[in-house]
Scaffold this motif. Structure first.
Motif, short mmCIF file in Angstrom:
data_model
loop_
_atom_site.label_atom_id
_atom_site.label_comp_id
_atom_site.label_asym_id
_atom_site.label_seq_id
_atom_site.Cartn_x
_atom_site.Cartn_y
_atom_site.Cartn_z
N HIS A 1 15.92 -15.03 39.73
CA HIS A 1 15.64 -13.67 40.16
C HIS A 1 15.56 -12.69 39.00
O HIS A 1 15.56 -11.49 39.21
N GLU B 1 13.62 -16.90 46.99
CA GLU B 1 12.18 -17.04 46.75
C GLU B 1 11.62 -17.92 47.87
O GLU B 1 12.24 -18.94 48.19
N VAL C 1 8.04 -12.45 43.54
CA VAL C 1 7.53 -12.11 42.21
C VAL C 1 6.48 -13.12 41.74
O VAL C 1 5.47 -12.73 41.16
N ILE C 2 6.71 -14.40 42.02
CA ILE C 2 5.69 -15.40 41.68
C ILE C 2 4.75 -15.64 42.85
O ILE C 2 3.53 -15.73 42.69
N ASN D 1 14.99 -6.59 41.48
CA ASN D 1 16.10 -7.24 42.18
C ASN D 1 17.40 -6.47 42.01
O ASN D 1 18.22 -6.42 42.93
N SER E 1 13.13 -8.29 37.42
CA SER E 1 14.59 -8.19 37.28
C SER E 1 15.08 -6.84 37.79
O SER E 1 16.02 -6.76 38.59
N SER F 1 9.76 -4.29 36.27
CA SER F 1 9.88 -5.75 36.17
C SER F 1 10.50 -6.30 37.44
O SER F 1 11.05 -5.55 38.26
N ASP G 1 12.05 -12.73 47.49
CA ASP G 1 11.59 -12.46 46.13
C ASP G 1 10.21 -13.11 45.94
O ASP G 1 10.10 -14.32 45.75
C1 LIG Z 1 9.89 -13.80 36.76
C2 LIG Z 1 10.71 -13.60 38.00
C3 LIG Z 1 11.60 -12.53 38.13
C4 LIG Z 1 11.89 -11.60 36.99
O1 LIG Z 1 10.83 -10.81 36.66
P1 LIG Z 1 10.81 -10.09 35.19
O2 LIG Z 1 9.59 -9.26 35.27
O3 LIG Z 1 10.77 -11.19 34.18
O4 LIG Z 1 12.05 -9.30 35.11
C5 LIG Z 1 12.23 -12.36 39.33
N1 LIG Z 1 12.04 -13.20 40.35
C6 LIG Z 1 11.21 -14.25 40.25
C7 LIG Z 1 11.00 -15.13 41.44
C8 LIG Z 1 10.54 -14.50 39.07
O5 LIG Z 1 9.76 -15.57 38.95
#
Ligand SMILES: *Cc1c(COP(=O)(O)O)cnc(C)c1O
Length: 453
Positions: free
Chosen positions: A152, A223, A258-259, A122, A119, A117, A256
């Protein structure tokens, strides 16, 4: 409500504690049961069809119908459903996924650490930067600077890195994490023009490093575009100034993605969109198109070289780090992104169409700002365009607007007073038109609700 919905809802209300939810209210009212998805549409247990303007939770960037990902996972589960990457073992999908990620991420990245994930990724960043400075003989460098209204993740460490007030109120943040202001011009720029504001908030990083002491600061995390915080597109001056500060000071830059990663802003990674050169990069969500859990950290050469030079075990890992089925899903996802024009089209065709059509809503009486990049956008709701006064306390108007959109067949999200959209990158021009038309109707309903015309 049909009988099946009623029975599912009753079970859900009785036994299931939902994430980021008012548990008391939910146990009384229950929620919508999503039972099917196809292309860019989700269907609830009543058969209602909704265009998913959020790609699930910012993850199903290729929509819900991707047979090659399903097939890859199915095949992998038959061949090797699980084995770990501990104790000098590896497996083919995880090593191939490592190579595939190295190929699509910026040049400085030649290594990856897998998690399940964002989380955990990070959390892993913190473990890596601490390990890096320990190995370099600078063990006092432990402090990490982040930003208010950052997201995060939700483990203790990821939640501490994040800057969400409503989360910090419910647990004690780590004492070595600090927060500076965010580049949120619409909410906090006041009388300043965007570029001046961008420089001002970026320079808070320099001031914070001096306040804590450069010999104690390990990293800055951010981010490229804050997602959950409200699709905050930073002023053009912001990232170059942050990069300058990170280059001049002895601290690592963690981005970060992730998105933002895997095409959301029109490039493979937003680090490319904004010209950022991170030392570490977090990914999750879109990496498997949301089909299976997978996250991780791309580790840049500067950090990897130190970690690979020796010093004993890195004592960190997860049972499912590099899970074969998740990596198979990731490989199939990267394959689609590489062998289609999805990212290119989100940069030059569909993305600009979404942005242009939304920008045209700037004239709407309750719209204060439209902002976005690629397939990522926010629309701020206001009562007064000049003073930016809001329509209702506690972001009530955004809830009205979201409910109106859903009733009209469009899933969007409300963050504060902003309406958020991150539709699948595979939307066609016609589907974007439907999305924006439905959203515009929801704006009208909201304006009517508050007696504005
Ligand atoms: C969703 C998100 C996370 C966390 O990811 P999970 O898979 O929900 O743990 C971390 N950073 C950003 C920028 C996110 O949008």
């Amino acid at each position: 409500m049909n009988a099946i919905t009623k029975s599912l809802r009753d079970i859900d209300k009785s036994h299931h504690l939902h994430p980021f939810t008012d548990l008391s209210a939910y146990s009384k009212t229950g929620g919508k049961i999503i039972s099917k998805a196809e292309h860019i549409y989700i269907y609830d247990s009543e058969g209602t069809k909704v265009l998913d303007g959020m790609s699930g939770l910012w993850c199903c960037n290729l929509g819900y119908t991707q047979p090659s990902i399903v097939e890859a996972v199915h095949t992998q589960l038959q061949e090797l459903p699980y084995y770990n990457n501990f104790f000098n073992c590896s497996n083919q999908p995880s090593l191939e996924m490592a190579k595939a990620l190295v190929e699509v991420t910026p040049d400085q990245f030649n290594h990856v650490f897998f998690t399940n994930s964002g989380s955990e990724a990070n959390d892993t960043n913190i473990r890596i930067v601490h390990r890096y400075y320990d190995l370099k003989g600078q063990p006092e460098k432990k402090h990490i600077i982040s930003r208010k209204n950052a997201y995060h993740g939700s483990t203790i460490a990821a939640g501490s890195l994040g800057g969400m007030d409503y989360m910090h109120k419910q647990y004690i943040g780590l004492d070595y994490v600090h927060h500076i202001n965010e580049p949120n011009w619409f909410a906090e720029g006041g009388e300043l023009d965007k570029d001046t504001f961008g420089l001002q908030v970026a320079r808070e990083l320099e001031a914070k490093i001096d306040e804590i002491g450069e010999d104690k600061v390990a990293a800055f995390i951010a981010e490229p575009v804050q997602g959950a915080g409200g699709v905050i597109i930073p002023p053009d001056t912001y990232w170059p100034e942050i990069q300058r500060i990170c280059d001049e000071r002895d601290i690592l830059l963690i981005v970060d993605e992730v998105i933002c990663g895997f095409g959301r802003t029109g490039e493979w990674f937003a680090s490319e969109t904004f010209g950022i050169k991170p030392d570490l990069m977090t990914f999750a969500k879109g990496v498997t198109n949301g089909f299976l859990p997978l996250g991780g950290v791309m580790v840049g050469d500067k950090v990897a070289d130190v970690m690979l030079a020796g010093g004993g075990d890195f004592n960190h890992g997860l049972t499912y780090s590099g899970h074969p089925a998740s990596c198979a899903a990731g490989l199939a996802t990267i394959d689609i992104l590489k062998n289609s024009n999805v990212i290119e089209s989100s940069k030059s065709i569909v993305g600009p169409h979404l942005q242009n059509r939304l920008a045209a809503l700037s004239d709407h009486p309750i719209v204060g700002e439209v902002r976005g990049r690629g397939m990522f956008a926010a629309v701020e709701l206001v009562k007064d365009k000049t003073t930016r006064e809001r329509l209702a306390p506690d972001s009530g108007a955004a809830v009205v607007c979201r409910e109106a959109a859903i009733a009209g067949g469009l899933m969007v999200r409300a963050t504060g007073d902003a309406m958020i959209m991150a539709p699948p990158l595979i939307c066609t021009i016609e589907e974007i038109d439907t999305l924006v038309d439905t959203f515009a109707a929801a704006l009208d309903t909201t304006a009517d609700h508050y007696g504005i015309s």
